[in-house]
Design a protein around this motif. Structure first.
Motif, mmCIF file in Angstrom:
data_model
loop_
_atom_site.group_PDB
_atom_site.id
_atom_site.type_symbol
_atom_site.label_atom_id
_atom_site.label_comp_id
_atom_site.label_asym_id
_atom_site.label_seq_id
_atom_site.Cartn_x
_atom_site.Cartn_y
_atom_site.Cartn_z
ATOM 1 N N GLU A 179 19.496 2.335 32.713
ATOM 2 C CA GLU A 179 19.652 1.853 31.635
ATOM 3 C C GLU A 179 19.832 0.290 31.912
ATOM 4 O O GLU A 179 20.083 -0.542 31.039
ATOM 5 C CB GLU A 179 21.050 2.039 31.298
ATOM 6 C CG GLU A 179 21.239 3.662 30.588
ATOM 7 C CD GLU A 179 22.413 3.959 30.030
ATOM 8 O OE1 GLU A 179 22.703 4.718 29.300
ATOM 9 O OE2 GLU A 179 23.601 3.827 30.970
ATOM 10 N N GLY A 180 19.326 0.079 33.124
ATOM 11 C CA GLY A 180 19.368 -1.307 33.574
ATOM 12 C C GLY A 180 18.127 -1.675 34.346
ATOM 13 O O GLY A 180 17.387 -0.842 34.626
ATOM 14 N N PRO A 181 17.602 -2.962 34.268
ATOM 15 C CA PRO A 181 16.345 -2.943 35.448
ATOM 16 C C PRO A 181 16.342 -2.861 36.702
ATOM 17 O O PRO A 181 17.505 -2.829 37.490
ATOM 18 C CB PRO A 181 15.978 -4.647 35.134
ATOM 19 C CG PRO A 181 17.348 -5.430 35.019
ATOM 20 C CD PRO A 181 18.163 -4.159 34.106
ATOM 21 N N TYR A 182 15.375 -2.231 37.449
ATOM 22 C CA TYR A 182 15.419 -1.967 38.891
ATOM 23 C C TYR A 182 14.248 -3.014 39.343
ATOM 24 O O TYR A 182 13.048 -3.047 38.834
ATOM 25 C CB TYR A 182 14.903 -0.568 39.160
ATOM 26 C CG TYR A 182 14.784 -0.452 40.542
ATOM 27 C CD1 TYR A 182 16.054 -0.428 41.442
ATOM 28 C CD2 TYR A 182 13.485 -0.356 41.235
ATOM 29 C CE1 TYR A 182 16.013 -0.422 42.690
ATOM 30 C CE2 TYR A 182 13.571 -0.116 42.824
ATOM 31 C CZ TYR A 182 14.540 -0.155 43.408
ATOM 32 O OH TYR A 182 14.359 -0.039 44.844
ATOM 33 N N LYS A 183 14.810 -4.192 40.112
ATOM 34 C CA LYS A 183 13.753 -5.010 40.475
ATOM 35 C C LYS A 183 12.767 -5.675 39.264
ATOM 36 O O LYS A 183 13.556 -6.238 38.671
ATOM 37 C CB LYS A 183 12.883 -4.707 41.753
ATOM 38 C CG LYS A 183 13.890 -4.156 43.005
ATOM 39 C CD LYS A 183 13.034 -4.027 44.194
ATOM 40 C CE LYS A 183 13.939 -3.706 45.438
ATOM 41 N NZ LYS A 183 14.746 -4.761 45.940
ATOM 42 N N ALA A 184 11.585 -5.192 39.360
ATOM 43 C CA ALA A 184 10.731 -6.091 38.294
ATOM 44 C C ALA A 184 10.483 -5.180 37.415
ATOM 45 O O ALA A 184 9.321 -5.097 36.401
ATOM 46 C CB ALA A 184 9.414 -6.366 39.120
ATOM 47 N N HIS A 185 11.147 -4.029 37.192
ATOM 48 C CA HIS A 185 11.057 -2.751 36.215
ATOM 49 C C HIS A 185 11.957 -2.716 35.218
ATOM 50 O O HIS A 185 13.132 -2.525 35.448
ATOM 51 C CB HIS A 185 10.697 -1.535 37.064
ATOM 52 C CG HIS A 185 9.532 -1.623 37.965
ATOM 53 N ND1 HIS A 185 8.276 -1.087 37.362
ATOM 54 C CD2 HIS A 185 9.421 -1.870 39.203
ATOM 55 C CE1 HIS A 185 7.189 -1.131 38.340
ATOM 56 N NE2 HIS A 185 8.125 -1.821 39.504
ATOM 57 N N SER A 186 11.551 -2.827 33.935
ATOM 58 C CA SER A 186 12.508 -2.516 32.771
ATOM 59 C C SER A 186 13.269 -1.081 32.469
ATOM 60 O O SER A 186 12.410 -0.116 32.956
ATOM 61 C CB SER A 186 12.043 -3.067 31.399
ATOM 62 O OG SER A 186 10.744 -2.130 31.356
ATOM 63 N N PRO A 187 14.350 -1.059 32.127
ATOM 64 C CA PRO A 187 14.886 0.434 31.950
ATOM 65 C C PRO A 187 14.105 1.169 31.020
ATOM 66 O O PRO A 187 13.730 0.625 30.021
ATOM 67 C CB PRO A 187 16.510 -0.029 31.528
ATOM 68 C CG PRO A 187 16.251 -1.409 31.048
ATOM 69 C CD PRO A 187 15.227 -2.045 31.753
ATOM 70 N N THR A 188 14.312 2.357 31.081
ATOM 71 C CA THR A 188 13.477 3.496 30.276
ATOM 72 C C THR A 188 14.765 4.117 29.627
ATOM 73 O O THR A 188 14.297 4.850 28.389
ATOM 74 C CB THR A 188 12.834 4.427 31.091
ATOM 75 O OG1 THR A 188 13.462 5.160 31.670
ATOM 76 C CG2 THR A 188 11.524 3.635 31.828
ATOM 77 N N THR A 189 15.851 4.143 29.993
ATOM 78 C CA THR A 189 17.325 4.690 29.429
ATOM 79 C C THR A 189 17.224 6.358 29.665
ATOM 80 O O THR A 189 17.941 7.135 29.335
ATOM 81 C CB THR A 189 17.266 4.601 27.854
ATOM 82 O OG1 THR A 189 16.214 5.278 26.892
ATOM 83 C CG2 THR A 189 17.401 2.802 27.618
ATOM 84 N N GLU A 190 15.852 6.664 30.458
ATOM 85 C CA GLU A 190 15.924 8.185 30.557
ATOM 86 C C GLU A 190 16.832 8.817 31.788
ATOM 87 O O GLU A 190 17.469 8.129 32.681
ATOM 88 C CB GLU A 190 14.466 8.443 31.064
ATOM 89 C CG GLU A 190 13.248 8.023 29.901
ATOM 90 C CD GLU A 190 11.814 8.382 30.548
ATOM 91 O OE1 GLU A 190 11.161 8.397 29.746
ATOM 92 O OE2 GLU A 190 11.800 8.615 31.797
ATOM 93 N N LEU A 191 17.231 9.973 31.628
ATOM 94 C CA LEU A 191 17.886 10.692 32.860
ATOM 95 C C LEU A 191 16.959 10.567 33.902
ATOM 96 O O LEU A 191 15.710 10.851 33.981
ATOM 97 C CB LEU A 191 18.294 12.151 32.272
ATOM 98 C CG LEU A 191 18.829 12.834 33.443
ATOM 99 C CD1 LEU A 191 20.206 12.454 33.777
ATOM 100 C CD2 LEU A 191 18.876 14.403 32.796
#
Length: 245
Positions: A179-191
């Motif tokens: 639910e939050g960004p990981y480095k340069a990747h936007s969150p997908t909200t997925e499990l």
């Protein structure tokens, strides 16, 4: 590995200043001389909510499975939050070794220094294939990245125990919501889920002498790297642990 460990600002209930944790019974009974990485004992309210909401097993109180699950949760508290091995209650400091996917074992001092993320996610693959570059990360940078991408924590449960002490063998599940960004990747909200196996060699006092973990990091990074790339200016800063800051 609930591990992904986050730390909250702690509640103030009772003489010890923190809320008793039903999955980590000794957490609120720690001696005042313990040196905590963030200045105070962690609390796990959000992660415990995620755990109770999403776990697939509810083990009978006092069962081997519940005992192992709570023992590992307590060990994760210490390895992620205490800075001195002399303050640990869950390991035998003189014998403790930490092994991941068959690699060379690390001492307790080494794991405390580099952090569980760097210990767990170090790869023997050629560098161009690394999803996570442990040699470029510090304890804090890895912790902050995973805390950011899993703001509710990264919960951990035992889903099966195959053998009792002194050599405990178990299967585990880690999960959280991206639910939050990981480095340069936007969150997908997925499990996001990660499954693995572990063994704990313990002494007669249930103190860990060797901890072995086996899992595929691609299960984790396959989910975290599928998010769309975002501009560097928007990237902030997720534990193999499940507390929060």
């Amino acid at each position: 590995m609930e591990g992904m460990n986050n730390i909250t600002k702690g509640s103030s209930i009772g003489a010890h200043g923190v809320v008793p944790d039903k999955f980590r019974a000794k957490l609120h009974l720690e001696a005042p001389t313990v040196e905590w990485r963030y200045g105070k004992p962690p609390t796990y309210e959000s992660a415990n909510h995620l755990f109770e909401e999403g776990r697939t097993k509810v083990w009978p109180k006092g069962s081997l499975e519940e005992t192992v699950q709570n023992a590992v949760k307590s060990w994760q508290v210490e390895i992620n939050n205490k800075t001195r091995l002399q303050d640990f209650n869950t390991i035998n400091p003189q014998k403790f070794k930490f092994f991941v996917n068959g690699r060379e074992g690390l001492t307790g001092e080494e794991v405390v220094r580099i952090g569980t993320f760097n210990a767990l996610l170090k790869s023997a693959l050629p560098e161009e294939l690394h999803h996570f570059k442990a040699h470029e990360e510090t304890f804090e940078s890895a912790h902050n990245d995973f805390k950011t991408c899993f703001p509710r924590g990264f919960a951990w449960e035992v889903i099966e125990v195959y053998s009792p002490p002194p050599l405990i063998t178990y299967k585990f599940r880690h999960w959280g919501y991206f639910e939050g960004p990981y480095k340069a990747h936007s969150p997908t909200t997925e499990l996001v889920q990660l499954f693995g196996m572990g063994t704990l060699k313990v002494d007669s006092w249930m103190k860990v002498e060797e901890a072995h973990f086996y899992f595929d990091p691609a299960e984790l990074f396959g989910s975290l790297l599928k998010g769309n790339k975002i501009a560097a200016s928007f990237v902030s800063g997720c534990p193999f642990s499940d507390a929060q800051k």
